[in-house]
Design a protein around this motif. Structure first.
Motif, PDB file in Angstrom:
ATOM      1  N   THR A 100       0.865  -1.171   0.000  1.00 41.58           N
ATOM      2  CA  THR A 100       0.000   0.000   0.000  1.00 41.58           C
ATOM      3  C   THR A 100       0.903   1.222   0.000  1.00 41.58           C
ATOM      4  OG1 THR A 100      -1.804  -1.086   1.178  1.00 41.58           O
ATOM      5  CG2 THR A 100      -1.743   1.313   1.257  1.00 41.58           C
ATOM      6  N   VAL A 101       0.812   2.012  -1.048  1.00 39.98           N
ATOM      7  CA  VAL A 101       1.657   3.196  -1.205  1.00 39.98           C
ATOM      8  C   VAL A 101       0.781   4.430  -1.056  1.00 39.98           C
ATOM      9  CG1 VAL A 101       1.402   3.080  -3.725  1.00 39.98           C
ATOM     10  CG2 VAL A 101       3.278   4.405  -2.736  1.00 39.98           C
ATOM     11  N   ALA A 102       1.293   5.428  -0.336  1.00 40.51           N
ATOM     12  CA  ALA A 102       0.478   6.622  -0.070  1.00 40.51           C
ATOM     13  C   ALA A 102       1.354   7.854   0.014  1.00 40.51           C
ATOM     14  CB  ALA A 102      -0.309   6.448   1.231  1.00 40.51           C
ATOM     15  N   CYS A 103       0.731   8.981  -0.133  1.00 41.79           N
ATOM     16  CA  CYS A 103       1.382  10.269   0.030  1.00 41.79           C
ATOM     17  C   CYS A 103       0.325  11.270   0.509  1.00 41.79           C
ATOM     18  CB  CYS A 103       1.988  10.746  -1.284  1.00 41.79           C
ATOM     19  SG  CYS A 103       3.034  12.205  -1.133  1.00 41.79           S
ATOM     20  N   GLY A 105       3.206  11.382   3.915  1.00 39.86           N
ATOM     21  CA  GLY A 105       3.378  11.199   5.338  1.00 39.86           C
ATOM     22  C   GLY A 105       4.154  12.351   5.946  1.00 39.86           C
ATOM     23  N   ASP A 106       4.804  12.097   7.085  1.00 40.64           N
ATOM     24  CA  ASP A 106       5.569  13.131   7.772  1.00 40.64           C
ATOM     25  C   ASP A 106       6.626  13.723   6.845  1.00 40.64           C
ATOM     26  OD1 ASP A 106       4.090  12.627   9.997  1.00 40.64           O
ATOM     27  OD2 ASP A 106       5.603  11.348  10.976  1.00 40.64           O
ATOM     28  N   GLY A 107       6.717  15.054   6.862  1.00 45.98           N
ATOM     29  CA  GLY A 107       7.721  15.730   6.042  1.00 45.98           C
ATOM     30  C   GLY A 107       7.451  15.638   4.562  1.00 45.98           C
ATOM     31  N   GLY A 108       6.223  15.326   4.174  1.00 46.13           N
ATOM     32  CA  GLY A 108       5.889  15.242   2.754  1.00 46.13           C
ATOM     33  C   GLY A 108       6.463  14.021   2.078  1.00 46.13           C
ATOM     34  N   ARG A 109       6.782  12.978   2.877  1.00 49.81           N
ATOM     35  CA  ARG A 109       7.414  11.793   2.305  1.00 49.81           C
ATOM     36  C   ARG A 109       6.390  10.761   1.832  1.00 49.81           C
ATOM     37  NH1 ARG A 109      11.741   9.926   6.724  1.00 49.81           N
ATOM     38  NH2 ARG A 109      10.006  10.538   8.108  1.00 49.81           N
ATOM     39  N   LEU A 110       6.817   9.958   0.855  1.00 51.17           N
ATOM     40  CA  LEU A 110       6.057   8.812   0.403  1.00 51.17           C
ATOM     41  C   LEU A 110       6.086   7.751   1.502  1.00 51.17           C
ATOM     42  CD1 LEU A 110       4.841   7.961  -2.492  1.00 51.17           C
ATOM     43  CD2 LEU A 110       6.882   6.518  -2.655  1.00 51.17           C
ATOM     44  N   THR A 111       4.999   6.995   1.654  1.00 51.53           N
ATOM     45  CA  THR A 111       5.006   5.879   2.602  1.00 51.53           C
ATOM     46  C   THR A 111       4.662   4.590   1.860  1.00 51.53           C
ATOM     47  OG1 THR A 111       2.670   6.091   3.230  1.00 51.53           O
ATOM     48  CG2 THR A 111       4.285   7.354   4.512  1.00 51.53           C
ATOM     49  N   VAL A 112       5.345   3.519   2.226  1.00 56.99           N
ATOM     50  CA  VAL A 112       5.067   2.189   1.676  1.00 56.99           C
ATOM     51  C   VAL A 112       4.758   1.280   2.853  1.00 56.99           C
ATOM     52  CG1 VAL A 112       5.968   0.247   0.352  1.00 56.99           C
ATOM     53  CG2 VAL A 112       6.568   2.584  -0.318  1.00 56.99           C
ATOM     54  N   ASN A 113       3.539   0.801   2.909  1.00 55.66           N
ATOM     55  CA  ASN A 113       3.079  -0.012   4.044  1.00 55.66           C
ATOM     56  C   ASN A 113       3.275   0.722   5.366  1.00 55.66           C
ATOM     57  OD1 ASN A 113       2.532  -2.065   2.154  1.00 55.66           O
ATOM     58  ND2 ASN A 113       4.604  -2.879   2.355  1.00 55.66           N
ATOM     59  N   GLY A 114       3.078   2.036   5.328  1.00 59.22           N
ATOM     60  CA  GLY A 114       3.181   2.865   6.516  1.00 59.22           C
ATOM     61  C   GLY A 114       4.588   3.332   6.846  1.00 59.22           C
ATOM     62  N   THR A 115       5.602   2.860   6.110  1.00 62.60           N
ATOM     63  CA  THR A 115       6.988   3.254   6.369  1.00 62.60           C
ATOM     64  C   THR A 115       7.364   4.459   5.515  1.00 62.60           C
ATOM     65  OG1 THR A 115       7.626   0.968   6.866  1.00 62.60           O
ATOM     66  CG2 THR A 115       9.386   2.507   6.315  1.00 62.60           C
ATOM     67  N   PRO A 116       7.765   5.592   6.123  1.00 60.19           N
ATOM     68  CA  PRO A 116       8.189   6.756   5.338  1.00 60.19           C
ATOM     69  C   PRO A 116       9.484   6.443   4.579  1.00 60.19           C
ATOM     70  CG  PRO A 116       7.730   7.353   7.619  1.00 60.19           C
ATOM     71  CD  PRO A 116       7.790   5.863   7.578  1.00 60.19           C
ATOM     72  N   ILE A 117       9.562   6.892   3.337  1.00 60.85           N
ATOM     73  CA  ILE A 117      10.709   6.608   2.476  1.00 60.85           C
ATOM     74  C   ILE A 117      11.483   7.894   2.192  1.00 60.85           C
ATOM     75  CG2 ILE A 117      11.459   5.657   0.277  1.00 60.85           C
ATOM     76  CD1 ILE A 117      10.095   3.625   2.098  1.00 60.85           C
ATOM     77  N   ALA A 132       6.865  14.416  -1.913  1.00 61.23           N
ATOM     78  CA  ALA A 132       6.835  13.212  -2.739  1.00 61.23           C
ATOM     79  C   ALA A 132       5.756  13.241  -3.806  1.00 61.23           C
ATOM     80  CB  ALA A 132       6.661  11.981  -1.866  1.00 61.23           C
ATOM     81  N   SER A 133       4.753  14.097  -3.642  1.00 56.89           N
ATOM     82  CA  SER A 133       3.716  14.238  -4.658  1.00 56.89           C
ATOM     83  C   SER A 133       2.970  15.539  -4.433  1.00 56.89           C
ATOM     84  CB  SER A 133       2.735  13.055  -4.596  1.00 56.89           C
ATOM     85  OG  SER A 133       1.690  13.221  -5.538  1.00 56.89           O
ATOM     86  N   GLY A 134       2.571  16.162  -5.525  1.00 52.69           N
ATOM     87  CA  GLY A 134       1.824  17.401  -5.398  1.00 52.69           C
ATOM     88  C   GLY A 134       0.403  17.179  -4.917  1.00 52.69           C
ATOM     89  N   GLU A 135      -0.107  15.967  -5.113  1.00 50.65           N
ATOM     90  CA  GLU A 135      -1.452  15.639  -4.667  1.00 50.65           C
ATOM     91  C   GLU A 135      -1.410  14.380  -3.803  1.00 50.65           C
ATOM     92  OE1 GLU A 135      -0.544  13.677  -8.521  1.00 50.65           O
ATOM     93  OE2 GLU A 135      -0.597  15.796  -7.914  1.00 50.65           O
ATOM     94  N   ASP A 136      -2.274  14.318  -2.802  1.00 50.16           N
ATOM     95  CA  ASP A 136      -2.332  13.143  -1.946  1.00 50.16           C
ATOM     96  C   ASP A 136      -2.981  11.978  -2.692  1.00 50.16           C
ATOM     97  OD1 ASP A 136      -1.230  14.668  -0.002  1.00 50.16           O
ATOM     98  OD2 ASP A 136      -3.079  14.969   1.142  1.00 50.16           O
TER      99      ASP A 136
END
Length: 251
Positions: A100-103, A105-117, A132-136
């Motif tokens: 599950t990938v999302a944007c 997270g903290d500091g505008g970072r991408l998260t993969v399975n809840g882990t900030p990258i 990590a992305s202009g849109e969530d």
């Protein structure tokens, strides 16, 4: 006097043998490295700036021929998907099947399975900030699929553009044809590193491809060929100078 002449002839024969050996070894290294590179790699020209600053528009890259099943998070891949136009495209894998990938997270970072990258390769936005992305967004990647983003998240048309598709923007692993290993032009590009930000996730990151030893073999072979080929004329010139010096002294 005859002993001296014999000694010189012996040195000359040894030099000729070493020269021939250098050329032979050089040819093996050069042709072996070149043939290995042709079998394992494909050259590409980057058509857009969506992967900048990692890959600038017009950059010439070497991409290793790989099976899509061997691709891991963080890899920069070349793929062809009819739903994306069918032409070869270059993007970075940020999530794989089951993730599950999302944007953002903290500091505008991408998260993969809840882990900030951490993604140090991202290009800052117009305001100078890195997000990590202009849109969530949030997406779950289907099995045997990959979620792909460009490094210039402000301009890249990538998986985010296809979120409404049945695969939520993902492409099948079978669409991958190669993994980018090195930038050959501009010459300052060098190797495309595997990002450490994905290393802690299950599966880790890919190992570097064989591009460095192959290029080293080609370069070393070229040096040996040139050195061996140059020995004959150089030895002949030096021998001529010594002969002229002896004749002058004898006179």
């Amino acid at each position: 006097m005859s002993g001296t002449t014999k000694n010189r002839d012996g040195h000359g024969r040894l030099g000729s043998v070493l020269s021939g050996l250098a050329v032979a070894v050089g040819c093996l290294l050069f042709l072996g490295g070149f043939a290995g590179g042709a079998l394992l790699y494909r050259p590409y020209s980057v058509p857009t700036g969506s992967m900048a600053p990692t890959l600038e528009i017009g950059a010439k890259v070497l991409a290793q021929r790989v099976d899509g099943a061997d691709v891991k998070r963080g890899d920069v891949v070349v793929f062809e998907d009819p739903l994306w136009g069918g032409s070869a495209m270059v993007k970075r894998v940020v999530a794989v099947g089951g993730d599950t990938v999302a944007c953002c997270g903290d500091g505008g970072r991408l998260t993969v399975n809840g882990t900030p990258i951490d993604e140090p390769y991202l290009r800052p936005g117009p305001d100078g900030t890195v997000r990590a992305s202009g849109e969530d967004f949030t997406a779950t990647v289907p099995e045997d699929s990959l979620f792909l983003l460009g490094d210039d998240r402000t301009s890249s048309l990538d998986s985010r553009t296809h979120l409404e598709d049945a695969a939520q923007g993902s492409v099948p692993r079978s669409a991958v044809v190669a993994r980018v290993d090195s930038v050959v032009w501009p010459v300052t590009g060098g190797l495309v590193e595997r990002p450490a930000g994905f290393a802690a996730l299950p599966g880790g990151v890919s190992s570097p491809g064989p591009v460095t030893p192959l290029l080293t073999a080609v370069a070393a072979g070229a040096v040996l060929i040139l050195a061996g080929a140059a020995y004959g004329p150089l030895a002949q010139r030096l021998g001529g100078r010594r002969k002229a010096t002896r004749e002058k002294v004898g006179a």
